[in-house]
Design a protein around this motif. Sequence first.
Motif, PDB file in Angstrom:
ATOM      1  N   HIS A  76       0.654  -1.336   0.028  1.00 31.57           N
ATOM      2  CA  HIS A  76      -0.108   0.134   0.006  1.00 31.57           C
ATOM      3  C   HIS A  76       0.837   1.074  -0.031  1.00 31.57           C
ATOM      4  N   LEU A 129      -2.760  -3.007   9.258  1.00 31.84           N
ATOM      5  CA  LEU A 129      -2.678  -1.509   9.393  1.00 31.84           C
ATOM      6  C   LEU A 129      -3.101  -0.558   9.050  1.00 31.84           C
ATOM      7  N   ARG A 139       3.370   1.719  18.495  1.00 34.67           N
ATOM      8  CA  ARG A 139       4.150   1.293  17.365  1.00 34.67           C
ATOM      9  C   ARG A 139       3.585   2.333  16.211  1.00 34.67           C
ATOM     10  N   GLY A 146       7.715   6.882   8.944  1.00 36.18           N
ATOM     11  CA  GLY A 146       8.326   5.657   9.552  1.00 36.18           C
ATOM     12  C   GLY A 146       7.707   4.447   8.979  1.00 36.18           C
ATOM     13  N   CYS A 147       6.606   4.450   8.095  1.00 40.25           N
ATOM     14  CA  CYS A 147       5.869   3.500   7.345  1.00 40.25           C
ATOM     15  C   CYS A 147       5.859   3.946   6.061  1.00 40.25           C
ATOM     16  N   THR A 148       6.560   2.968   5.335  1.00 43.10           N
ATOM     17  CA  THR A 148       6.645   2.935   3.817  1.00 43.10           C
ATOM     18  C   THR A 148       5.684   2.062   2.945  1.00 43.10           C
ATOM     19  N   GLY A 149       4.498   1.501   3.673  1.00 46.70           N
ATOM     20  CA  GLY A 149       3.702   0.772   2.817  1.00 46.70           C
ATOM     21  C   GLY A 149       3.764  -0.322   2.294  1.00 46.70           C
ATOM     22  N   CYS A 150       4.888  -1.068   2.929  1.00 49.71           N
ATOM     23  CA  CYS A 150       5.345  -2.492   2.378  1.00 49.71           C
ATOM     24  C   CYS A 150       4.536  -3.428   2.644  1.00 49.71           C
ATOM     25  N   GLY A 151       3.543  -3.264   3.745  1.00 47.80           N
ATOM     26  CA  GLY A 151       2.805  -4.237   3.954  1.00 47.80           C
ATOM     27  C   GLY A 151       2.895  -5.560   4.772  1.00 47.80           C
ATOM     28  N   ARG A 152       4.485  -5.511   5.004  1.00 43.05           N
ATOM     29  CA  ARG A 152       4.896  -6.621   5.863  1.00 43.05           C
ATOM     30  C   ARG A 152       4.316  -7.128   6.937  1.00 43.05           C
ATOM     31  N   CYS A 153       4.207  -5.968   7.923  1.00 43.51           N
ATOM     32  CA  CYS A 153       3.560  -6.313   9.011  1.00 43.51           C
ATOM     33  C   CYS A 153       2.034  -7.016   8.988  1.00 43.51           C
ATOM     34  N   CYS A 201       9.405  -5.085  10.012  1.00 43.13           N
ATOM     35  CA  CYS A 201       9.272  -3.603   9.447  1.00 43.13           C
ATOM     36  C   CYS A 201      10.659  -3.144   8.954  1.00 43.13           C
ATOM     37  N   LYS A 215       5.811   5.101  14.251  1.00 41.44           N
ATOM     38  CA  LYS A 215       5.549   5.006  12.605  1.00 41.44           C
ATOM     39  C   LYS A 215       5.337   6.354  12.214  1.00 41.44           C
TER      40      LYS A 215
END
Lengths: 283, 340
Positions: free
Chosen positions: B129, B330, B297, B313-320, B246, B301
């Motif tokens: 995302h 998230l 958290r 602090g969030c890049t939108g990778c969606g790993r979490c 993350c 972020k």
Amino acid sequence: MPKVDALDLTNLNPYDVLKADVLDVITESPTIKTFRIKPEKPFEFVTGQFVELTVPGIGEAPFTPSSSHYEKEEMDITIMKVGFVTEAVHRVKRGDVLGIRGPYGKGYPLDKFKGKDVLILGGGVGLAPLRCLLLTLIHDIDDYKSITICFGARTPEDLIYKNQFDDWRKYDKIHILRSVDMIPEGQKWDEKVGVVTVLLDDIKINTKDAVAVACGPPIMMKFGTFALVDKGFKDENIYLSMEKKMYCGFGQCRHCVIGKYYACKDGPVFTYDVIKDEEKIWE
Amino acid sequence: MIVSNSDILKFFENVKNDFDIFIPYASELDEDNLSYKKFSNNKEFIINKYRTIDPVKTLLYLPSERVLPVNPKVPKRIIVGVKNCDLRALEVLDAALLKDNFVEPNYKVWRDNTYIISADCTEALSTCHCVLLDFPPYPEKTEDVSCSYDLNLIKVDDNYLITVGSKKGEELLELIKKYCSVRDASPEEKNKIEAQHAEIRKKLADINSDFSPDRKYDVISDNKDEATWKELSAECVECGGCTNICPTCYCIILNDESEKDCFKKVRTWDSCQLSGYARVAGGDSPRAKLWERFRNRYQCKFNIMEQNFSKSGCTGCGRCISTCPAGIDLREVIQSLQEV
Ligand SMILES: Cc1cc2nc3c(=O)[nH]c(=O)nc-3n(C[C@H](O)[C@H](O)[C@H](O)COP(=O)(O)OP(=O)(O)OC[C@H]3O[C@@H](n4cnc5c(N)ncnc54)[C@H](O)[C@@H]3O)c2cc1C
Ligand code: SF4
Ligand code: SF4
């Protein structure tokens, strides 16, 4: 004055540890000991800054020196036994080797204290970092208007630096007020009884223009600060030691974060106006 | 600069003894999962597609690493196929660990000795995302974004378009030219790339159509309501997976392994989701309750890192989201906070 700037860690390994020989161990109370150490090189710091002390093979914890910052060859650190690392420190004997790194954090802005009444509010082992400040202030006592020490401990036996108060009382400018929470059977006490904030009723300084420095257990910090405000100290003149969980000491590990601040590198001492709106400062 | 698929392979073949090359391969357990492995020529690697399951920090800020004494010599490395979400994360890590007055010695050594060859995303996972954060699924160098890639690869037909992002990238391109023939991109190729970019953006917008891109992040810090956060964190089992995976989380603990006056320190990732994280001796903790740590958290972020580094602090990778055993998303958490 030694240099106040934060340590420049650009070109060194920030985790680097200096060897420190233990010269002496003084038992202050059943749970508190003072360790006199000699780092392998002279160690410069400013009162208010702290060090990370290594017990080899066991771990590391942050402590504030309790000796004056004018002493560079040797250093006192006063430590209360509360857990894993501090229990190991308490087993250390004269001749053993410890490690220190630092100094970290910012020192007290002593320039702002000059010409003023200084109030020192300490509870329990919280007096340790404040002794560093006190000894430094005494070194330049002419620069300050007066120094009032309000010191509380649980019982008379828990009081630290028992034999040093008489030395400090010799100075006209120094006023000492002490209290204990309770007097167990068999212990003697003829000063105040009650939590340390009761001592603030007896202070004789103009609080509007004075500075207050506090260090102690979380509950004392909270109610002590409220009491100081109540007595008329200005928020920006109340200096609070924020002893948060720390590993690195220089803003990497993030454990000590208070809102946007790091207790380690932006503190550990903050004025109340700076942090009063952050969340959960007292825990 | 255009270089062919087969030439790139030739390049890797030729330099694999001079560099440790890490490149994404499909996981044996689940072919949808990509993971960085050492380059080998008998398996098909995947440069584009989407992000790996392991963030690039696992190669630059290792899960556990001795920091005193510091490892003076590390192999030269090339990490290939890093996606824009991880480049953004490297910017956060650089801001945190390579500062004016503090340089993390190991991170610096790994970073200095590693070339980053990034790549455009050509597909997306259901958890991706980046677009909600206004980050494109491909690196884009603009005046305010430096994007920490040395070279970037864009797939066009059976070729790659190489763009240079840094001085190190220029050096690496010279080396590539030794083994590959290069030519300029044609106008058709350039058009094709633009169309590909539009297509992948559209795909991400579709995946995230349930979520509004104009999210407000102040609501995280502003909302201190215990009931709201308890509900949001109700399923959390406190495993710490979300923080370990993350790409921007860098909290560590330090352990002492000294022997007498031979001082040794080891740093290991830590997680703010675990109850002992901020607990001090005596048992006090500023975040004793699970919902407080869970909220922390999100604050870290979206609010605190922004204040600390002027970066999300969030890049939108969606790993979490992919990793959470409790199925906490998230995006949904942030969305529902908008509505409170
Ligand atoms: C700036 C500052 C100055 C301070 N000055 C003083 C001072 O002058 N005098 C004084 O007595 N105290 C001082 N303290 C408090 C002192 O640092 C703590 O009492 C000490 O850290 C407690 O450590 P412990 O291991 O004994 O306690 P524990 O309760 O065992 O540990 C405290 C925390 O550290 C973690 N921990 C403990 N051991 C390990 C391990 N091996 N590996 C990983 N994590 C571990 C635990 O998770 C726990 O949450 C100061 C603190 C700060 C922040
Ligand atoms: S918070 Fe989640 S989506 Fe955002 S960068 Fe971290 S792992 Fe990726
Ligand atoms: S991954 Fe999910 S369950 Fe694990 S700590 Fe994070 S939010 Fe909680």
